[in-house]
Design a protein around this motif. Structure first.
Motif, PDB file in Angstrom:
ATOM      1  N   ALA A  59     -18.396 -59.134   2.589  1.00 35.53           N
ATOM      2  CA  ALA A  59     -19.710 -59.226   3.234  1.00 35.53           C
ATOM      3  C   ALA A  59     -20.143 -57.883   3.831  1.00 35.53           C
ATOM      4  CB  ALA A  59     -19.694 -60.292   4.325  1.00 35.53           C
ATOM      5  N   GLY A  60     -19.174 -56.972   4.044  1.00 35.93           N
ATOM      6  CA  GLY A  60     -19.542 -55.662   4.561  1.00 35.93           C
ATOM      7  C   GLY A  60     -18.809 -55.222   5.810  1.00 35.93           C
ATOM      8  N   ALA A  61     -17.861 -56.034   6.292  1.00 41.19           N
ATOM      9  CA  ALA A  61     -17.070 -55.603   7.458  1.00 41.19           C
ATOM     10  C   ALA A  61     -16.119 -54.492   7.034  1.00 41.19           C
ATOM     11  CB  ALA A  61     -16.285 -56.776   8.030  1.00 41.19           C
ATOM     12  N   ASP A  62     -15.817 -53.621   7.967  1.00 47.05           N
ATOM     13  CA  ASP A  62     -14.867 -52.544   7.701  1.00 47.05           C
ATOM     14  C   ASP A  62     -13.445 -52.925   8.097  1.00 47.05           C
ATOM     15  OD1 ASP A  62     -16.817 -50.361   6.941  1.00 47.05           O
ATOM     16  OD2 ASP A  62     -17.576 -50.885   8.929  1.00 47.05           O
ATOM     17  N   TYR A  63     -13.338 -53.810   9.086  1.00 41.91           N
ATOM     18  CA  TYR A  63     -12.035 -54.173   9.634  1.00 41.91           C
ATOM     19  C   TYR A  63     -12.008 -55.661   9.969  1.00 41.91           C
ATOM     20  CZ  TYR A  63     -12.088 -49.159  10.270  1.00 41.91           C
ATOM     21  OH  TYR A  63     -12.215 -47.821  10.047  1.00 41.91           O
ATOM     22  N   PHE A  64     -10.802 -56.226   9.974  1.00 48.94           N
ATOM     23  CA  PHE A  64     -10.590 -57.625  10.315  1.00 48.94           C
ATOM     24  C   PHE A  64      -9.441 -57.682  11.304  1.00 48.94           C
ATOM     25  CE2 PHE A  64      -8.618 -61.726   9.921  1.00 48.94           C
ATOM     26  CZ  PHE A  64      -9.681 -62.604   9.749  1.00 48.94           C
ATOM     27  N   MET A  65      -9.605 -58.457  12.371  1.00 50.35           N
ATOM     28  CA  MET A  65      -8.516 -58.662  13.321  1.00 50.35           C
ATOM     29  C   MET A  65      -8.372 -60.157  13.575  1.00 50.35           C
ATOM     30  SD  MET A  65      -7.734 -57.031  17.052  1.00 50.35           S
ATOM     31  CE  MET A  65      -6.804 -55.646  16.429  1.00 50.35           C
ATOM     32  N   ALA A  66      -7.164 -60.655  13.336  1.00 50.10           N
ATOM     33  CA  ALA A  66      -6.895 -62.083  13.508  1.00 50.10           C
ATOM     34  C   ALA A  66      -6.691 -62.411  14.985  1.00 50.10           C
ATOM     35  CB  ALA A  66      -5.667 -62.480  12.711  1.00 50.10           C
ATOM     36  N   LYS A  67      -7.249 -63.551  15.395  1.00 49.44           N
ATOM     37  CA  LYS A  67      -6.992 -64.094  16.733  1.00 49.44           C
ATOM     38  C   LYS A  67      -5.744 -64.963  16.633  1.00 49.44           C
ATOM     39  CE  LYS A  67     -11.836 -64.633  18.194  1.00 49.44           C
ATOM     40  NZ  LYS A  67     -12.823 -65.637  18.553  1.00 49.44           N
TER      41      LYS A  67
ATOM     42  N   GLU B 224     -10.204 -65.691   3.590  1.00 54.67           N
ATOM     43  CA  GLU B 224     -11.206 -65.487   4.643  1.00 54.67           C
ATOM     44  C   GLU B 224     -11.374 -63.996   4.933  1.00 54.67           C
ATOM     45  OE1 GLU B 224     -13.270 -67.602   5.888  1.00 54.67           O
ATOM     46  OE2 GLU B 224     -12.361 -69.457   5.175  1.00 54.67           O
ATOM     47  N   GLN B 225     -10.273 -63.273   4.994  1.00 61.14           N
ATOM     48  CA  GLN B 225     -10.350 -61.830   5.212  1.00 61.14           C
ATOM     49  C   GLN B 225     -11.112 -61.162   4.068  1.00 61.14           C
ATOM     50  OE1 GLN B 225      -6.673 -59.845   6.358  1.00 61.14           O
ATOM     51  NE2 GLN B 225      -5.898 -61.751   7.223  1.00 61.14           N
ATOM     52  N   ASP B 226     -10.825 -61.573   2.849  1.00 63.45           N
ATOM     53  CA  ASP B 226     -11.527 -61.013   1.689  1.00 63.45           C
ATOM     54  C   ASP B 226     -13.023 -61.282   1.771  1.00 63.45           C
ATOM     55  OD1 ASP B 226      -9.067 -60.177   0.724  1.00 63.45           O
ATOM     56  OD2 ASP B 226      -8.879 -61.823  -0.714  1.00 63.45           O
ATOM     57  N   LYS B 227     -13.385 -62.490   2.198  1.00 64.20           N
ATOM     58  CA  LYS B 227     -14.793 -62.871   2.342  1.00 64.20           C
ATOM     59  C   LYS B 227     -15.502 -61.971   3.365  1.00 64.20           C
ATOM     60  CE  LYS B 227     -17.265 -67.097   3.618  1.00 64.20           C
ATOM     61  NZ  LYS B 227     -17.057 -68.512   3.939  1.00 64.20           N
ATOM     62  N   VAL B 228     -14.828 -61.716   4.474  1.00 65.83           N
ATOM     63  CA  VAL B 228     -15.381 -60.882   5.547  1.00 65.83           C
ATOM     64  C   VAL B 228     -15.581 -59.446   5.060  1.00 65.83           C
ATOM     65  CG1 VAL B 228     -14.756 -59.819   7.757  1.00 65.83           C
ATOM     66  CG2 VAL B 228     -14.528 -62.294   7.450  1.00 65.83           C
TER      67      VAL B 228
ATOM     68  N   ILE C 138     -17.920 -52.004  11.485  1.00 69.51           N
ATOM     69  CA  ILE C 138     -17.957 -53.417  11.866  1.00 69.51           C
ATOM     70  C   ILE C 138     -16.545 -53.993  11.813  1.00 69.51           C
ATOM     71  CG2 ILE C 138     -18.842 -55.709  11.306  1.00 69.51           C
ATOM     72  CD1 ILE C 138     -21.267 -54.324  10.011  1.00 69.51           C
ATOM     73  N   MET C 139     -16.159 -54.641  12.924  1.00 71.29           N
ATOM     74  CA  MET C 139     -14.880 -55.337  12.998  1.00 71.29           C
ATOM     75  C   MET C 139     -15.132 -56.826  13.229  1.00 71.29           C
ATOM     76  SD  MET C 139     -11.671 -55.201  15.700  1.00 71.29           S
ATOM     77  CE  MET C 139     -11.882 -53.504  16.023  1.00 71.29           C
ATOM     78  N   MET C 140     -14.516 -57.651  12.424  1.00 68.59           N
ATOM     79  CA  MET C 140     -14.630 -59.101  12.575  1.00 68.59           C
ATOM     80  C   MET C 140     -13.374 -59.627  13.254  1.00 68.59           C
ATOM     81  SD  MET C 140     -16.547 -61.795  11.853  1.00 68.59           S
ATOM     82  CE  MET C 140     -17.496 -61.585  10.362  1.00 68.59           C
TER      83      MET C 140
ATOM     84  N   GLY D 186     -20.816 -64.561  12.241  1.00 64.96           N
ATOM     85  CA  GLY D 186     -20.497 -63.149  12.105  1.00 64.96           C
ATOM     86  C   GLY D 186     -20.829 -62.622  10.717  1.00 64.96           C
ATOM     87  N   ILE D 187     -20.567 -63.431   9.696  1.00 66.67           N
ATOM     88  CA  ILE D 187     -20.878 -63.018   8.309  1.00 66.67           C
ATOM     89  C   ILE D 187     -22.384 -62.813   8.152  1.00 66.67           C
ATOM     90  CG2 ILE D 187     -20.942 -63.830   5.920  1.00 66.67           C
ATOM     91  CD1 ILE D 187     -18.133 -63.581   6.172  1.00 66.67           C
ATOM     92  N   GLU D 188     -23.188 -63.710   8.694  1.00 73.38           N
ATOM     93  CA  GLU D 188     -24.644 -63.569   8.588  1.00 73.38           C
ATOM     94  C   GLU D 188     -25.139 -62.319   9.319  1.00 73.38           C
ATOM     95  OE1 GLU D 188     -26.139 -68.173   8.164  1.00 73.38           O
ATOM     96  OE2 GLU D 188     -25.354 -67.524  10.115  1.00 73.38           O
ATOM     97  N   VAL D 189     -24.531 -62.013  10.461  1.00 71.96           N
ATOM     98  CA  VAL D 189     -24.912 -60.801  11.193  1.00 71.96           C
ATOM     99  C   VAL D 189     -24.568 -59.562  10.356  1.00 71.96           C
ATOM    100  CG1 VAL D 189     -24.507 -59.407  13.258  1.00 71.96           C
ATOM    101  CG2 VAL D 189     -24.733 -61.885  13.472  1.00 71.96           C
ATOM    102  N   ILE D 190     -23.374 -59.546   9.763  1.00 72.63           N
ATOM    103  CA  ILE D 190     -22.987 -58.418   8.909  1.00 72.63           C
ATOM    104  C   ILE D 190     -23.988 -58.246   7.770  1.00 72.63           C
ATOM    105  CG2 ILE D 190     -21.295 -57.598   7.214  1.00 72.63           C
ATOM    106  CD1 ILE D 190     -19.136 -58.966   8.938  1.00 72.63           C
ATOM    107  N   GLN D 191     -24.317 -59.338   7.110  1.00 70.64           N
ATOM    108  CA  GLN D 191     -25.259 -59.261   5.984  1.00 70.64           C
ATOM    109  C   GLN D 191     -26.608 -58.715   6.432  1.00 70.64           C
ATOM    110  OE1 GLN D 191     -24.804 -63.360   4.779  1.00 70.64           O
ATOM    111  NE2 GLN D 191     -23.313 -62.825   3.197  1.00 70.64           N
ATOM    112  N   ASN D 192     -27.066 -59.121   7.612  1.00 70.78           N
ATOM    113  CA  ASN D 192     -28.328 -58.595   8.152  1.00 70.78           C
ATOM    114  C   ASN D 192     -28.228 -57.099   8.440  1.00 70.78           C
ATOM    115  OD1 ASN D 192     -30.046 -60.865   8.139  1.00 70.78           O
ATOM    116  ND2 ASN D 192     -29.063 -61.667   9.978  1.00 70.78           N
ATOM    117  N   ILE D 193     -27.126 -56.672   9.033  1.00 73.95           N
ATOM    118  CA  ILE D 193     -26.945 -55.247   9.333  1.00 73.95           C
ATOM    119  C   ILE D 193     -26.991 -54.435   8.047  1.00 73.95           C
ATOM    120  CG2 ILE D 193     -25.295 -53.494  10.117  1.00 73.95           C
ATOM    121  CD1 ILE D 193     -24.256 -55.593  12.150  1.00 73.95           C
ATOM    122  N   ARG D 194     -26.233 -54.860   7.065  1.00 75.20           N
ATOM    123  CA  ARG D 194     -26.133 -54.099   5.818  1.00 75.20           C
ATOM    124  C   ARG D 194     -27.456 -54.132   5.039  1.00 75.20           C
ATOM    125  NH1 ARG D 194     -22.386 -51.232   7.992  1.00 75.20           N
ATOM    126  NH2 ARG D 194     -20.254 -51.926   7.720  1.00 75.20           N
ATOM    127  N   ARG D 195     -28.201 -55.216   5.153  1.00 78.12           N
ATOM    128  CA  ARG D 195     -29.466 -55.361   4.432  1.00 78.12           C
ATOM    129  C   ARG D 195     -30.602 -54.597   5.110  1.00 78.12           C
ATOM    130  NH1 ARG D 195     -29.476 -60.619   3.963  1.00 78.12           N
ATOM    131  NH2 ARG D 195     -30.503 -60.983   5.945  1.00 78.12           N
TER     132      ARG D 195
END
Length: 121
Positions: A95-103, A88-92, A77-79, A59-68
């Protein structure tokens, strides 16, 4: 509103798809990060929902590709991740995510978040 969902767990992907489609969202589904990138090159999305750990591209690589790459750069973007520690949330988010949701999460919890993102509810 158009959403891309990239989640490698088929049962969870189907549950999320059903939940979002019941609310009349148009949803494309990808089973891995590479398939998500293919959809992203062909379509414009309002929201991209990504699993953190997916085959081929994370997911992080996809975000980086989108933003690049710029195509879909305006999409929210929601992870989704079972890795819910703060670092981990900070890392996400870095990387460019707007939101984080824990499973794990409930379908209604996800729907509330999606509605809030897309409609300001």
């Amino acid at each position: 509103m158009r959403i891309l969902l990239a989640e490698d767990e088929e049962i969870l992907r189907m549950l999320i798809m059903d939940t979002l489609e019941d609310e009349d969202y148009v949803v494309d589904e990808a089973a891995d990060g590479q398939e998500a990138m293919e959809f992203l090159k062909m379509n414009v999305y309002d929201l991209v929902i990504l699993d953190y750990m997916m085959p081929l591209l994370t997911g992080i690589e996809v975000i980086q590709n989108i933003r690049r790459e710029g195509h879909n750069k305006d999409a929210k973007i929601m992870m989704l991740s079972a890795k819910s520690q703060q670092h981990e949330q900070d890392k996400v988010l870095k990387a460019g995510a707007d939101y984080f949701m824990a499973k794990p999460f409930s379908p209604l919890e996800l729907l509330d978040k999606v509605n809030g993102i897309l409609h300001g509810i």
